[in-house]
Design a protein around this motif. Structure first.
Motif, PDB file in Angstrom:
ATOM      1  N   PRO A 128      36.738  47.580  40.738  1.00 30.68           N
ATOM      2  CA  PRO A 128      37.302  47.486  39.391  1.00 30.68           C
ATOM      3  C   PRO A 128      38.577  48.319  39.217  1.00 30.68           C
ATOM      4  CG  PRO A 128      34.932  47.811  39.273  1.00 30.68           C
ATOM      5  CD  PRO A 128      35.316  47.970  40.717  1.00 30.68           C
ATOM      6  N   ALA A 129      38.706  49.404  39.969  1.00 26.54           N
ATOM      7  CA  ALA A 129      39.859  50.294  39.839  1.00 26.54           C
ATOM      8  C   ALA A 129      41.184  49.607  40.194  1.00 26.54           C
ATOM      9  CB  ALA A 129      39.671  51.536  40.704  1.00 26.54           C
ATOM     10  N   ILE A 130      41.121  48.561  41.022  1.00 24.96           N
ATOM     11  CA  ILE A 130      42.366  47.875  41.407  1.00 24.96           C
ATOM     12  C   ILE A 130      42.498  46.487  40.801  1.00 24.96           C
ATOM     13  CG2 ILE A 130      42.516  49.167  43.577  1.00 24.96           C
ATOM     14  CD1 ILE A 130      41.718  46.469  44.973  1.00 24.96           C
ATOM     15  N   MET A 131      41.541  46.117  39.965  1.00 25.14           N
ATOM     16  CA  MET A 131      41.488  44.770  39.418  1.00 25.14           C
ATOM     17  C   MET A 131      42.775  44.384  38.683  1.00 25.14           C
ATOM     18  SD  MET A 131      38.463  43.283  37.035  1.00 25.14           S
ATOM     19  CE  MET A 131      39.073  42.980  35.396  1.00 25.14           C
ATOM     20  N   ARG A 132      43.281  45.254  37.809  1.00 23.58           N
ATOM     21  CA  ARG A 132      44.469  44.931  37.018  1.00 23.58           C
ATOM     22  C   ARG A 132      45.675  44.665  37.918  1.00 23.58           C
ATOM     23  NH1 ARG A 132      46.196  49.713  33.968  1.00 23.58           N
ATOM     24  NH2 ARG A 132      44.272  49.420  32.848  1.00 23.58           N
ATOM     25  N   ASP A 133      45.942  45.579  38.844  1.00 23.54           N
ATOM     26  CA  ASP A 133      47.087  45.407  39.742  1.00 23.54           C
ATOM     27  C   ASP A 133      46.921  44.177  40.622  1.00 23.54           C
ATOM     28  OD1 ASP A 133      48.185  47.695  38.673  1.00 23.54           O
ATOM     29  OD2 ASP A 133      47.609  48.984  40.343  1.00 23.54           O
ATOM     30  N   TYR A 134      45.709  43.942  41.075  1.00 19.16           N
ATOM     31  CA  TYR A 134      45.410  42.782  41.925  1.00 19.16           C
ATOM     32  C   TYR A 134      45.708  41.477  41.174  1.00 19.16           C
ATOM     33  CZ  TYR A 134      42.613  39.789  45.036  1.00 19.16           C
ATOM     34  OH  TYR A 134      42.179  38.804  45.898  1.00 19.16           O
ATOM     35  N   MET A 135      45.304  41.412  39.910  1.00 16.28           N
ATOM     36  CA  MET A 135      45.565  40.207  39.115  1.00 16.28           C
ATOM     37  C   MET A 135      47.063  39.998  38.929  1.00 16.28           C
ATOM     38  SD  MET A 135      42.708  40.011  36.065  1.00 16.28           S
ATOM     39  CE  MET A 135      43.004  41.636  35.411  1.00 16.28           C
TER      40      MET A 135
ATOM     41  N   LEU B 210      41.714  33.495  38.833  1.00 11.93           N
ATOM     42  CA  LEU B 210      41.186  34.278  37.713  1.00 11.93           C
ATOM     43  C   LEU B 210      39.701  34.026  37.498  1.00 11.93           C
ATOM     44  CD1 LEU B 210      44.157  33.909  35.204  1.00 11.93           C
ATOM     45  CD2 LEU B 210      43.484  35.979  36.452  1.00 11.93           C
ATOM     46  N   THR B 211      39.267  32.797  37.716  1.00 15.51           N
ATOM     47  CA  THR B 211      37.852  32.454  37.567  1.00 15.51           C
ATOM     48  C   THR B 211      36.995  33.199  38.588  1.00 15.51           C
ATOM     49  OG1 THR B 211      38.454  30.287  36.697  1.00 15.51           O
ATOM     50  CG2 THR B 211      36.217  30.520  37.533  1.00 15.51           C
ATOM     51  N   SER B 212      37.542  33.464  39.761  1.00 10.23           N
ATOM     52  CA  SER B 212      36.778  34.122  40.823  1.00 10.23           C
ATOM     53  C   SER B 212      36.678  35.632  40.667  1.00 10.23           C
ATOM     54  CB  SER B 212      37.403  33.809  42.184  1.00 10.23           C
ATOM     55  OG  SER B 212      38.609  34.540  42.363  1.00 10.23           O
ATOM     56  N   ILE B 213      37.533  36.234  39.891  1.00  9.59           N
ATOM     57  CA  ILE B 213      37.601  37.703  39.833  1.00  9.59           C
ATOM     58  C   ILE B 213      36.321  38.336  39.309  1.00  9.59           C
ATOM     59  CG2 ILE B 213      38.734  39.636  38.667  1.00  9.59           C
ATOM     60  CD1 ILE B 213      41.313  38.469  39.371  1.00  9.59           C
ATOM     61  N   ASP B 214      35.794  37.844  38.210  1.00 13.25           N
ATOM     62  CA  ASP B 214      34.592  38.437  37.624  1.00 13.25           C
ATOM     63  C   ASP B 214      33.454  38.497  38.632  1.00 13.25           C
ATOM     64  OD1 ASP B 214      33.120  39.511  35.334  1.00 13.25           O
ATOM     65  OD2 ASP B 214      32.004  37.626  35.391  1.00 13.25           O
ATOM     66  N   SER B 215      33.204  37.401  39.322  1.00 15.26           N
ATOM     67  CA  SER B 215      32.104  37.395  40.294  1.00 15.26           C
ATOM     68  C   SER B 215      32.416  38.297  41.491  1.00 15.26           C
ATOM     69  CB  SER B 215      31.771  35.979  40.748  1.00 15.26           C
ATOM     70  OG  SER B 215      32.846  35.411  41.454  1.00 15.26           O
ATOM     71  N   ARG B 216      33.668  38.370  41.880  1.00 12.10           N
ATOM     72  CA  ARG B 216      34.050  39.240  43.001  1.00 12.10           C
ATOM     73  C   ARG B 216      33.830  40.711  42.663  1.00 12.10           C
ATOM     74  NH1 ARG B 216      39.538  38.269  45.431  1.00 12.10           N
ATOM     75  NH2 ARG B 216      38.607  39.582  47.027  1.00 12.10           N
ATOM     76  N   VAL B 217      34.102  41.084  41.419  1.00 14.12           N
ATOM     77  CA  VAL B 217      33.857  42.462  40.992  1.00 14.12           C
ATOM     78  C   VAL B 217      32.354  42.728  40.976  1.00 14.12           C
ATOM     79  CG1 VAL B 217      34.016  44.086  39.052  1.00 14.12           C
ATOM     80  CG2 VAL B 217      36.008  42.708  39.691  1.00 14.12           C
ATOM     81  N   LYS B 218      31.588  41.791  40.418  1.00 18.74           N
ATOM     82  CA  LYS B 218      30.131  41.962  40.330  1.00 18.74           C
ATOM     83  C   LYS B 218      29.473  42.019  41.702  1.00 18.74           C
ATOM     84  CE  LYS B 218      29.668  39.992  35.750  1.00 18.74           C
ATOM     85  NZ  LYS B 218      29.308  38.824  34.948  1.00 18.74           N
ATOM     86  N   LYS B 219      30.029  41.306  42.679  1.00 19.50           N
ATOM     87  CA  LYS B 219      29.478  41.320  44.036  1.00 19.50           C
ATOM     88  C   LYS B 219      29.944  42.533  44.834  1.00 19.50           C
ATOM     89  CE  LYS B 219      29.297  36.283  44.493  1.00 19.50           C
ATOM     90  NZ  LYS B 219      29.907  35.121  45.176  1.00 19.50           N
TER      91      LYS B 219
ATOM     92  N   ILE C 189      43.990  48.203  26.332  1.00 18.81           N
ATOM     93  CA  ILE C 189      43.784  47.073  27.237  1.00 18.81           C
ATOM     94  C   ILE C 189      42.635  47.401  28.185  1.00 18.81           C
ATOM     95  CG2 ILE C 189      44.764  45.699  29.116  1.00 18.81           C
ATOM     96  CD1 ILE C 189      47.479  45.987  27.870  1.00 18.81           C
ATOM     97  N   ASN C 190      41.581  46.657  28.064  1.00 17.25           N
ATOM     98  CA  ASN C 190      40.443  46.738  28.967  1.00 17.25           C
ATOM     99  C   ASN C 190      40.677  45.708  30.065  1.00 17.25           C
ATOM    100  OD1 ASN C 190      37.892  45.189  29.723  1.00 17.25           O
ATOM    101  ND2 ASN C 190      37.023  47.076  28.893  1.00 17.25           N
ATOM    102  N   ASP C 191      40.417  46.060  31.314  1.00 17.15           N
ATOM    103  CA  ASP C 191      40.709  45.144  32.420  1.00 17.15           C
ATOM    104  C   ASP C 191      39.962  43.816  32.312  1.00 17.15           C
ATOM    105  OD1 ASP C 191      42.536  46.895  33.510  1.00 17.15           O
ATOM    106  OD2 ASP C 191      41.066  47.837  34.826  1.00 17.15           O
ATOM    107  N   PHE C 192      38.725  43.832  31.862  1.00 19.72           N
ATOM    108  CA  PHE C 192      37.987  42.576  31.707  1.00 19.72           C
ATOM    109  C   PHE C 192      38.503  41.798  30.495  1.00 19.72           C
ATOM    110  CE2 PHE C 192      35.134  44.773  34.575  1.00 19.72           C
ATOM    111  CZ  PHE C 192      34.831  43.769  35.468  1.00 19.72           C
ATOM    112  N   GLY C 193      38.961  42.504  29.480  1.00 19.53           N
ATOM    113  CA  GLY C 193      39.607  41.841  28.347  1.00 19.53           C
ATOM    114  C   GLY C 193      40.904  41.182  28.783  1.00 19.53           C
ATOM    115  N   LEU C 194      41.652  41.878  29.639  1.00 17.87           N
ATOM    116  CA  LEU C 194      42.884  41.320  30.196  1.00 17.87           C
ATOM    117  C   LEU C 194      42.575  40.064  30.998  1.00 17.87           C
ATOM    118  CD1 LEU C 194      45.925  41.455  30.851  1.00 17.87           C
ATOM    119  CD2 LEU C 194      45.332  42.993  32.743  1.00 17.87           C
ATOM    120  N   LEU C 195      41.526  40.110  31.807  1.00 22.74           N
ATOM    121  CA  LEU C 195      41.112  38.949  32.588  1.00 22.74           C
ATOM    122  C   LEU C 195      40.797  37.772  31.665  1.00 22.74           C
ATOM    123  CD1 LEU C 195      40.151  37.465  35.155  1.00 22.74           C
ATOM    124  CD2 LEU C 195      37.947  38.640  34.878  1.00 22.74           C
TER     125      LEU C 195
END
Length: 129
Positions: A115-122, A101-110, A42-48
């Protein structure tokens, strides 16, 4: 020739088992799978991506008028699998989750979301909805 036990560290669970447990709010299954998360591909961006697509499909089925596999351009099996995830969230929650969920990708990029907490945050934000 494969050695015995070569795949002992792999989990029988998949990203779809993981996302279905989130979508169904099945905390027991989610916890069991989460404890094996390092043994699941499971890749976090794949999960997203999978979560985003699944919630979008649930919205289309749950909130759609006379939705059908044909009207949503889905195979019958795919439609039925997604339909089993309907009814766990209110219409308002579904829309908020999709926006989140739509906002997460841009929030990580900004750099606003590490990224280390992305999975738990989602997971926590979705289950809190």
């Amino acid at each position: 020739m494969m050695e015995d036990g070569a795949f002992d560290d792999l989990s029988p669970n998949t990203i779809f088992d993981f996302t279905n447990s989130i979508m169904k709010k099945d905390i027991q299954t989610l916890g069991r799978i989460y404890n094996e998360i390092d043994n699941i591909d499971i890749n976090d961006f794949g999960l997203l991506t999978v979560l985003h697509n699944n919630f979008l499909n649930v919205i289309n089925i749950q909130l759609g008028i006379n939705s059908s596999p044909a009207s949503l351009n889905m195979q019958v099996g795919q439609y039925n699998a997604i339909k089993r995830n309907c009814g766990n969230y209110s219409a308002e929650s579904l829309v908020k989750i999709l926006q989140f969920l739509t906002s997460i990708d841009s929030r990580v990029k900004k750099g606003e979301l590490p990224p280390a907490i992305m999975r738990d945050y989602m997971i926590l934000n979705i289950l809190a909805s």
